[in-house]
Each structure stands twice: as C-alpha cells, then as structure tokens.
Design an enzyme around this catalytic site. Sequence first.
Site, PDB file in Angstrom:
ATOM      1  NE  ARG A  25      -3.771  -2.264   2.196  1.00  0.00           N
ATOM      2  CZ  ARG A  25      -4.601  -2.740   1.253  1.00  0.00           C
ATOM      3  NH1 ARG A  25      -4.882  -1.999   0.186  1.00  0.00           N
ATOM      4  NH2 ARG A  25      -5.154  -3.933   1.361  1.00  0.00           N
ATOM      5  CB  ILE A  33       3.497   5.664   2.801  1.00  0.00           C
ATOM      6  CG1 ILE A  33       3.614   5.730   4.296  1.00  0.00           C
ATOM      7  CG2 ILE A  33       4.051   6.920   2.129  1.00  0.00           C
ATOM      8  CD1 ILE A  33       5.043   5.668   4.809  1.00  0.00           C
ATOM      9  CG  ASN A  77       3.499   9.349 -11.823  1.00  0.00           C
ATOM     10  OD1 ASN A  77       2.605   9.643 -12.614  1.00  0.00           O
ATOM     11  ND2 ASN A  77       3.282   9.231 -10.530  1.00  0.00           N
ATOM     12  CB  VAL A  83      10.322   6.126  -5.599  1.00  0.00           C
ATOM     13  CG1 VAL A  83      11.195   4.921  -5.255  1.00  0.00           C
ATOM     14  CG2 VAL A  83       9.803   6.785  -4.318  1.00  0.00           C
ATOM     15  CG  HIS A 135       6.753   2.983  -8.653  1.00  0.00           C
ATOM     16  ND1 HIS A 135       7.957   3.645  -8.781  1.00  0.00           N
ATOM     17  CD2 HIS A 135       5.824   3.947  -8.500  1.00  0.00           C
ATOM     18  CE1 HIS A 135       7.763   4.948  -8.688  1.00  0.00           C
ATOM     19  NE2 HIS A 135       6.469   5.162  -8.531  1.00  0.00           N
ATOM     20  CG  HIS A 141       1.197   4.970  -8.641  1.00  0.00           C
ATOM     21  ND1 HIS A 141       1.255   5.572  -7.397  1.00  0.00           N
ATOM     22  CD2 HIS A 141       2.327   5.353  -9.296  1.00  0.00           C
ATOM     23  CE1 HIS A 141       2.373   6.289  -7.307  1.00  0.00           C
ATOM     24  NE2 HIS A 141       3.043   6.178  -8.445  1.00  0.00           N
TER      25      HIS A 141
HETATM   26  P1  AMP Z   1       6.018   8.234  -7.801  1.00  0.00           P
HETATM   27  O1  AMP Z   1       5.684   9.650  -7.383  1.00  0.00           O
HETATM   28  O2  AMP Z   1       5.273   7.764  -9.019  1.00  0.00           O
HETATM   29  O3  AMP Z   1       7.512   8.030  -7.906  1.00  0.00           O
HETATM   30  O4  AMP Z   1       5.478   7.303  -6.640  1.00  0.00           O
HETATM   31  C1  AMP Z   1       6.152   7.100  -5.456  1.00  0.00           C
HETATM   32  C2  AMP Z   1       5.119   6.736  -4.425  1.00  0.00           C
HETATM   33  O5  AMP Z   1       5.766   6.119  -3.336  1.00  0.00           O
HETATM   34  C3  AMP Z   1       4.340   7.921  -3.861  1.00  0.00           C
HETATM   35  O6  AMP Z   1       2.949   7.774  -4.166  1.00  0.00           O
HETATM   36  C4  AMP Z   1       4.623   7.853  -2.354  1.00  0.00           C
HETATM   37  O7  AMP Z   1       3.479   8.171  -1.579  1.00  0.00           O
HETATM   38  C5  AMP Z   1       5.021   6.406  -2.183  1.00  0.00           C
HETATM   39  N1  AMP Z   1       5.883   6.136  -1.042  1.00  0.00           N
HETATM   40  C6  AMP Z   1       6.955   6.836  -0.626  1.00  0.00           C
HETATM   41  N2  AMP Z   1       7.517   6.263   0.454  1.00  0.00           N
HETATM   42  C7  AMP Z   1       6.786   5.139   0.710  1.00  0.00           C
HETATM   43  C8  AMP Z   1       6.854   4.101   1.695  1.00  0.00           C
HETATM   44  N3  AMP Z   1       7.806   4.094   2.637  1.00  0.00           N
HETATM   45  N4  AMP Z   1       5.913   3.129   1.673  1.00  0.00           N
HETATM   46  C9  AMP Z   1       4.936   3.125   0.742  1.00  0.00           C
HETATM   47  N5  AMP Z   1       4.824   4.066  -0.230  1.00  0.00           N
HETATM   48  C10 AMP Z   1       5.734   5.065  -0.240  1.00  0.00           C
END
Ligand code: AMP
Length: 119
Positions: free
Chosen positions: A34, A36, A91, A100, A104, A106
Amino acid sequence: MTSQTSSDCLFCKIVAGEIPSDRVAETERSIAFRDISPTAPVHVLVVPRRHEPTVGALAAASADDLADVFRLAAQVAELEGVAGAHRMIVNTGPGAGQTVFHAHVHVLGGATFTEGRMV
Ligand code: AMP
Ligand code: ZN
C-alpha cells in the site's frame, strides 16, 4: 555495479524488508504494497524486485519482470475488488511526478473516474 539492486533506493529497501511496508501480494519477481500516502481508497504500488529506474528500463532489461509486474497489478485489482474500475499509472521522470526511481506501477481504485479524463 549491476542494476539488480541499489543500496540507496527506498523500494529496494522495502523489497529487502529493511523498511516496513503493508504488503498485499507478492511473486518471485515482484511485490505489491500500500502507498504510504494514498490518493484513492485503493492505492497499491507494484514494484519489481529487480532495481531499474523506470518501467522503460525494466522493459529493456527483462520482459519477464515487466510482464510479472503487470500480472501482479491485475491480481491486486482483483484482490482489492476493483478489477472492473481501476487505473494503472506509471509516472516517468521528475517532470511527470516520479519521486522514487525504482520502477513501479500505481494501482488506483475505489474513486470516481471521469470518462475521457486522464488527469
Ligand atoms: P512516484 O511519485 O510515481 O515516484 O510514486 C512514489 C510513491 O511512493 C508515492 O505515491 C509515495 O506516496 C510512495 N511512497 C513513498 N515512500 C513510501 C513508503 N515508505 N511506503 C509506501 N509508499 C511510499
Ligand atoms: Zn531500487
């Protein structure tokens, strides 16, 4: 260094269990947990265990890993009860909101999506 893992990568640490996450499903190649900071009632991230910075790089590196990520994303949508109404969003690049740099997807569901509107 190979691109299989990256020591300063948040999602590599989640894959390794060094940082906790709320896992909902996993395979040999991918994990789902999930977000965060959810932006919809269902907001799950599906990430390959292998470190690649983007989905495009993942596709170039391993078609099997790419396929597994999307197969697991579809399973997550089933498990979460949103198989018929969800979005898979990728993204790519800071200009598109990628924060990140470990590939990944979403999986978003449980929200009202407007037909014809992507964003
Ligand atoms: P993006 O902006 O597409 O790179 O997505 C990165 C996602 O990682 C964001 O939606 C953040 O809310 C999520 N995120 C960051 N740190 C964590 C974490 N420790 N656990 C779960 N999700 C995270
Ligand atoms: Zn990584």
